[in-house]
Write an enzyme that holds these catalytic residues in place. Structure first.
Site: not given
Length: 188
Positions: A138, A156
């Site tokens: 991330d 995401d």
């Protein structure tokens, strides 16, 4: 079925490619200060060490680039360093992808096909990370003042946009199409 593949496969592959490309670019920028230090293909075919954590780079007053390795699912649920967790999470993701693929084949609208394709592509991007690193990379840190949303990535984003499109299609567009069809039946 063929129409579904013609529309969906390029979206799935584009989402997967863009997810991996943005992760590489964020990794390179944070590590070297630019994105030309390592070519994309070399990064994609190697297994960089995930222990390296960068403090982050300021982008805007509400956005930073960071390096966060998510070993669990949303908000760190099921996080841990055990190998079984990686395989369990990959297995769960593959089951969900299979369910989405069946739904995709049965989808009646173009918007639903696009939405499901985005979700599948995003899920595949995170699976690639889990298999390569044992964790999902991330790098997007959105914040307002001192409040930070949990770091996320391109995959995401594809998943969230896909879910929003499903809601749009299901709640609004499908109702409108049904109402239009009902009106057409009543007038005849």
């Amino acid at each position: 079925m063929r129409h579904h593949l013609t529309l969906s496969l390029p979206i799935i592959l584009a989402a997967l490619f863009l997810d991996q490309l943005t992760k590489w670019a964020a990794w390179e920028y944070q590590k070297f200060g630019n994105i030309a230090a390592t070519d994309f293909w070399a990064w994609l075919t190697t297994f960089p060490a995930i222990q390296v954590i960068y403090d982050g780079h300021y982008v805007t007053p509400f956005l930073n680039l960071v390096t966060v390795w998510n070993r669990g699912v949303s908000f760190g649920f099921l996080a841990g360093r055990d190998d079984w967790r990686v395989y369990f999470l990959v297995g769960m993701a593959l089951v969900l992808i299979a369910i989405m693929a069946v739904w995709l084949v049965r989808a009646q609208t173009r918007l639903m096909m696009i939405a499901l394709s985005m979700i599948i592509g995003g899920a595949l991007g995170n699976i690639v990370d889990r298999l390569r690193f044992g964790a999902v990379a991330d790098f997007i840190d959105f914040h307002i003042g001192s409040w930070h949303y949990p770091a996320f990535n391109g995959a995401d984003s594809f998943i969230v946009v896909g879910v929003c499109l499903i809601v749009l299609d299901t709640l609004f567009l499908s109702r409108q199409n049904k109402a239009d069809n009902d009106d057409a039946i009543i007038t005849h």
